[in-house]
Scaffold this motif. Sequence first.
Motif, PDB file in Angstrom:
ATOM      1  N   TYR A   1      46.727 -38.738  50.547  1.00 62.49           N
ATOM      2  CA  TYR A   1      47.287 -39.358  49.340  1.00 62.49           C
ATOM      3  C   TYR A   1      47.239 -38.358  48.185  1.00 62.49           C
ATOM      4  O   TYR A   1      46.320 -37.549  48.066  1.00 62.49           O
ATOM      5  CB  TYR A   1      46.502 -40.631  48.989  1.00 62.49           C
ATOM      6  CG  TYR A   1      45.012 -40.411  48.873  1.00 62.49           C
ATOM      7  CD1 TYR A   1      44.448 -39.935  47.692  1.00 62.49           C
ATOM      8  CD2 TYR A   1      44.171 -40.644  49.963  1.00 62.49           C
ATOM      9  CE1 TYR A   1      43.086 -39.703  47.584  1.00 62.49           C
ATOM     10  CE2 TYR A   1      42.810 -40.416  49.871  1.00 62.49           C
ATOM     11  CZ  TYR A   1      42.275 -39.945  48.683  1.00 62.49           C
ATOM     12  OH  TYR A   1      40.922 -39.699  48.577  1.00 62.49           O
ATOM     13  N   ASN A   2      48.253 -38.407  47.329  1.00 60.30           N
ATOM     14  CA  ASN A   2      48.273 -37.514  46.172  1.00 60.30           C
ATOM     15  C   ASN A   2      48.550 -38.247  44.864  1.00 60.30           C
ATOM     16  O   ASN A   2      48.760 -37.614  43.831  1.00 60.30           O
ATOM     17  CB  ASN A   2      49.264 -36.362  46.375  1.00 60.30           C
ATOM     18  CG  ASN A   2      50.645 -36.820  46.805  1.00 60.30           C
ATOM     19  OD1 ASN A   2      50.972 -38.014  46.746  1.00 60.30           O
ATOM     20  ND2 ASN A   2      51.471 -35.875  47.236  1.00 60.30           N
ATOM     21  N   MET A  46      41.409 -35.146  46.520  1.00 62.06           N
ATOM     22  CA  MET A  46      42.558 -34.578  45.815  1.00 62.06           C
ATOM     23  C   MET A  46      42.193 -33.247  45.171  1.00 62.06           C
ATOM     24  O   MET A  46      42.984 -32.298  45.194  1.00 62.06           O
ATOM     25  CB  MET A  46      43.092 -35.578  44.776  1.00 62.06           C
ATOM     26  CG  MET A  46      43.761 -36.792  45.392  1.00 62.06           C
ATOM     27  SD  MET A  46      44.713 -37.794  44.220  1.00 62.06           S
ATOM     28  CE  MET A  46      43.372 -38.499  43.221  1.00 62.06           C
ATOM     29  N   ARG A  75      42.165 -30.656  47.844  1.00 63.54           N
ATOM     30  CA  ARG A  75      43.514 -30.275  48.275  1.00 63.54           C
ATOM     31  C   ARG A  75      44.293 -29.545  47.188  1.00 63.54           C
ATOM     32  O   ARG A  75      45.347 -28.974  47.450  1.00 63.54           O
ATOM     33  CB  ARG A  75      44.290 -31.526  48.716  1.00 63.54           C
ATOM     34  CG  ARG A  75      43.805 -32.141  50.021  1.00 63.54           C
ATOM     35  CD  ARG A  75      44.790 -33.179  50.546  1.00 63.54           C
ATOM     36  NE  ARG A  75      44.849 -34.384  49.735  1.00 63.54           N
ATOM     37  CZ  ARG A  75      44.127 -35.480  49.943  1.00 63.54           C
ATOM     38  NH1 ARG A  75      43.250 -35.503  50.936  1.00 63.54           N
ATOM     39  NH2 ARG A  75      44.251 -36.537  49.178  1.00 63.54           N
ATOM     40  N   GLU A 104      45.838 -30.897  44.682  1.00 60.22           N
ATOM     41  CA  GLU A 104      47.035 -31.645  44.314  1.00 60.22           C
ATOM     42  C   GLU A 104      46.689 -33.123  44.204  1.00 60.22           C
ATOM     43  O   GLU A 104      46.092 -33.695  45.113  1.00 60.22           O
ATOM     44  CB  GLU A 104      48.125 -31.466  45.365  1.00 60.22           C
ATOM     45  CG  GLU A 104      49.375 -32.279  45.099  1.00 60.22           C
ATOM     46  CD  GLU A 104      50.360 -32.239  46.254  1.00 60.22           C
ATOM     47  OE1 GLU A 104      51.207 -31.325  46.239  1.00 60.22           O
ATOM     48  OE2 GLU A 104      50.267 -33.082  47.153  1.00 60.22           O
ATOM     49  N   GLY A 105      47.076 -33.738  43.090  1.00 57.41           N
ATOM     50  CA  GLY A 105      46.826 -35.169  42.970  1.00 57.41           C
ATOM     51  C   GLY A 105      47.156 -35.687  41.587  1.00 57.41           C
ATOM     52  O   GLY A 105      47.504 -34.939  40.663  1.00 57.41           O
ATOM     53  N   VAL A 115      45.029 -31.621  39.741  1.00 57.31           N
ATOM     54  CA  VAL A 115      45.039 -33.084  39.620  1.00 57.31           C
ATOM     55  C   VAL A 115      45.419 -33.460  38.198  1.00 57.31           C
ATOM     56  O   VAL A 115      44.890 -32.892  37.233  1.00 57.31           O
ATOM     57  CB  VAL A 115      43.663 -33.680  39.978  1.00 57.31           C
ATOM     58  CG1 VAL A 115      43.658 -35.197  39.760  1.00 57.31           C
ATOM     59  CG2 VAL A 115      43.301 -33.355  41.415  1.00 57.31           C
ATOM     60  N   ARG A 124      54.834 -30.758  38.453  1.00 56.04           N
ATOM     61  CA  ARG A 124      53.375 -30.770  38.471  1.00 56.04           C
ATOM     62  C   ARG A 124      52.738 -29.992  37.323  1.00 56.04           C
ATOM     63  O   ARG A 124      51.540 -30.156  37.055  1.00 56.04           O
ATOM     64  CB  ARG A 124      52.863 -30.257  39.813  1.00 56.04           C
ATOM     65  CG  ARG A 124      53.189 -31.210  40.946  1.00 56.04           C
ATOM     66  CD  ARG A 124      52.259 -31.063  42.131  1.00 56.04           C
ATOM     67  NE  ARG A 124      52.548 -32.064  43.146  1.00 56.04           N
ATOM     68  CZ  ARG A 124      52.103 -33.305  43.121  1.00 56.04           C
ATOM     69  NH1 ARG A 124      51.344 -33.711  42.122  1.00 56.04           N
ATOM     70  NH2 ARG A 124      52.415 -34.156  44.086  1.00 56.04           N
TER      71      ARG A 124
END
Length: 258
Positions: free
Chosen positions: A84-85, A130, A133, A135-136, A179, A232
């Motif tokens: 999930y992001n 997140m 990773r 990214e989120g 994030v 982003r």
Amino acid sequence: MSQLLDPRTLTLLVTGATSGIGAATVRRFAGAGARVIALGRRAERLEELKAHYGDLVHTAVLDTRDLKATEELVANLPEPFRAYNVVFANAGLAQGLEPAYEARIEDWDTMVDTNISGLLYTVRATLPAMVARGEGHVVLTGSIAGDYAYPGGNVYGATKAFVKQFALNLWSDVAGTGVRVTNIEPGLTETEFSVVRFRGDQGRADGVYAGATPMTGDDIAEQVFFACTLPRHVNITRIQAMASQQTFGPLVVKRTPA
């Protein structure tokens, strides 16, 4: 020109997904091809979402006030939904509109447990993955009540002020990690909010919106979609929206009769 994110690259985890803003957000993103983890306490409504969107939606019954259950659910997500992001910590409620000196302590406890503890548990259980990773996006449901006081809004408004400040501090913590953090702060929005606040009194709830055109869950879901699909490198810290007929009120002066 920067490109908007393709919603099909997003996997959302949404709490409070069985009604109002949460359900509308599930519909908005799944309708655009995103994967959605829809969480809530009413199994039959979750089943309706699953039946409509099929494999794009994973559902589970969850009370976000239960930290252990929240952690276990996140740890055991099925493979297509594990990365999930976007996490939309949306579950929340208001109970009662009595002045503080008449309010029910159990109502205060429920609002604090749901609007603060449940939100914190959701964020803490999902955020580390997140960050790891790189990214989120954490999206929180605040309220204009976090800025503007009104009679009877005592603890509800205080919980939403907490959400506002937590969002700002959270953004300070995760800046540079990949994030993002956004606090959605709606004003007058017709959902089941007032029915819950007035303990099922539909007539009293309808009176809140009488003579006005309130926003809807779909209106707020569109704001979530906007914030989450921007490139982003862009972070929307707050979106505060009101119905066009609403504004923050004049200062109240309680005058003593002559």
